[in-house]
Design an enzyme around this catalytic site. Structure first.
Site, mmCIF file in Angstrom:
data_model
loop_
_atom_site.group_PDB
_atom_site.id
_atom_site.type_symbol
_atom_site.label_atom_id
_atom_site.label_comp_id
_atom_site.label_asym_id
_atom_site.label_seq_id
_atom_site.Cartn_x
_atom_site.Cartn_y
_atom_site.Cartn_z
ATOM 1 C CE LYS A 162 -2.518 -4.958 1.609
ATOM 2 N NZ LYS A 162 -2.299 -3.891 2.599
ATOM 3 C CG ASP A 191 -3.189 -0.538 1.769
ATOM 4 O OD1 ASP A 191 -2.481 0.479 1.634
ATOM 5 O OD2 ASP A 191 -3.222 -1.219 2.807
ATOM 6 C CD GLU A 219 -5.696 0.854 4.157
ATOM 7 O OE1 GLU A 219 -4.856 0.502 4.982
ATOM 8 O OE2 GLU A 219 -6.563 0.089 3.690
ATOM 9 C CG ASP A 244 -2.696 1.515 7.529
ATOM 10 O OD1 ASP A 244 -2.580 1.586 8.763
ATOM 11 O OD2 ASP A 244 -2.645 0.427 6.921
ATOM 12 C CE LYS A 268 -3.817 -1.802 9.416
ATOM 13 N NZ LYS A 268 -2.686 -1.864 8.467
HETATM 14 MG MG MG Z 1 -3.042 -0.450 4.914
#
Ligand code: MG
Length: 362
Positions: A162, A191, A219, A244, A268
């Site tokens: 992250k 991400d 991402e 995303d 997702k």
């Molecule tokens: Mg993500």
């Protein structure tokens, strides 16, 4: 296959370590579990986490959607005619995608049970094993490097890092610190969770390319609604870019694909509104030869299990981000998917393979 009852209950499980991204910090995995029972006594299960910063949903809104809107639609209906049931579920309410996903996965659990097949096989899949990454929360470079080494020692060979908070130079330091301690062979995916402007993203990604950090993909570099910005980043960098938060629905996916705004999509269930819609997004991406990832929110083994069955059923879903249950101090689910280090396997039991759901948590 007449639906007799739809029930919801709350669970809350503390995390072993706070989950930190550019958007939020999570200490406890809250969720609404849903149980749908047929007249013959069979039960299907689903889960929805309240990820308000991404889907806009809270525990109360999920309960409202399921109890007040979806439940009256479902009671007494015959699940054999599921196509129209799924459509009415999605048309009964806009947004509320996680609440929809919880109901949708419980219905798919029952459909696969009826067919006598594990859900991924019911959906036509043949992948009996998946490999998940493990997420390194955004912290100081030293703490992130220490965390990364720990995850690698625990058998994870793909790390999702992250980034996207503070200055670009801080993000570069984070990746450099991690790459130095884990060596060249561990896969790194990043991400930014919308944390960069388009120009910052191009600057950061260009530096990552020049430093040869060997990044698999990045991402969601920019704000979810900024599809032009996402396209700018995709066109001005070489590392593949994954959408995303920019892609919830099939309409979002269509726009991103047709504009060539991203190279990859993270599908997702909690954004799509469940498996029924997620299948459509995966098919659309496949028709453009686009590969996808499936990940989850901070979910327990129930929701992530459904996502894993979905991912295992689709040939163009080749990246898996299913580490959330491993971050939790407790597992309320008996049965379901099985973890062995980074490896996820499915039971031969039909549906989601849930044997028992223990109520509780903290
Ligand atoms: Mg993500």
């Amino acid at each position: 296959m007449i639906i007799r009852t739809v029930e919801t209950f709350r669970v809350a499980i503390p995390l072993k370590k706070p989950f930190k991204t550019a958007l939020r910090t999570v200490n406890v995995a809250d969720a609404i579990y849903v149980r749908i029972q047929l007249e013959d006594g069979r039960e299907g299960y689903g889960e929805a986490p309240p990820t308000h910063v991404i889907t806009g949903e809270s525990l109360a809104s999920i309960e409202f959607a399921i109890e007040e809107v979806f439940k009256p639609l479902l009671i007494g209906k015959d699940l054999r005619f599921h196509e129209s049931l799924f459509q009415s579920l999605h048309h009964a309410m806009t947004h509320n995608t996680s609440a929809k996903a919880a109901v949708d996965m419980a219905l798919y659990d029952l459909l696969a049970q009826e067919a006598g097949l594990p859900l991924y096989q019911y959906l036509g899949g043949a992948k009996s094993e998946l490999t998940t990454d493990y997420t390194v929360s955004v912290n100081t470079p030293t703490e992130m490097a220490n965390d990364a080494v720990g995850y690698v020692l625990n058998g994870f060979h793909i790390l999702k890092v992250k980034v996207g908070t503070g200055e670009i130079v801080d993000d570069i330091k984070r990746i450099k610190a991690i790459r130095e301690v884990i060596g060249p062979d561990i896969k790194l995916r990043l991400d930014a969770n919308q944390g960069w402007t388009p120009k910052e993203a191009v600057r950061a990604i260009t530096q990552l390319e020049q430093e040869n950090f060997n990044i698999e993909f990045v991402e969601q570099p920019v704000l979810a609604h900024d599809i032009e910005g996402l396209k700018y980043v995709t066109q001005h960098t070489l590392i593949p870019i994954m959408a995303d938060e920019s892609v919830f629905s099939i309409y979002d996916a269509k726009r991103v694909i047709e504009m060539r705004a991203a190279d990859l999509i993270n599908i997702k269930l909690m954004k799509a509104g469940g498996i029924y819609q997620a299948l459509k997004i995966a098919s659309l991406a496949a028709s453009y030869d686009m590969d996808c990832m499936t990940g989850s929110m901070i979910e327990t083994k129930l929701g992530v299990g459904a996502a894993a069955h979905f991912a295992a059923s689709q040939t163009n879903i080749i990246y898996y981000d299913f580490d959330a249950p491993l971050m939790l101090k407790q597992d309320l689910i008996q049965g379901g998917i099985q973890y062995e280090g980074a490896k996820i396997t499915f039971r031969t039991a039909p549906g989601l393979g849930i044997e028992r759901v223990n109520k509780g948590g903290i």
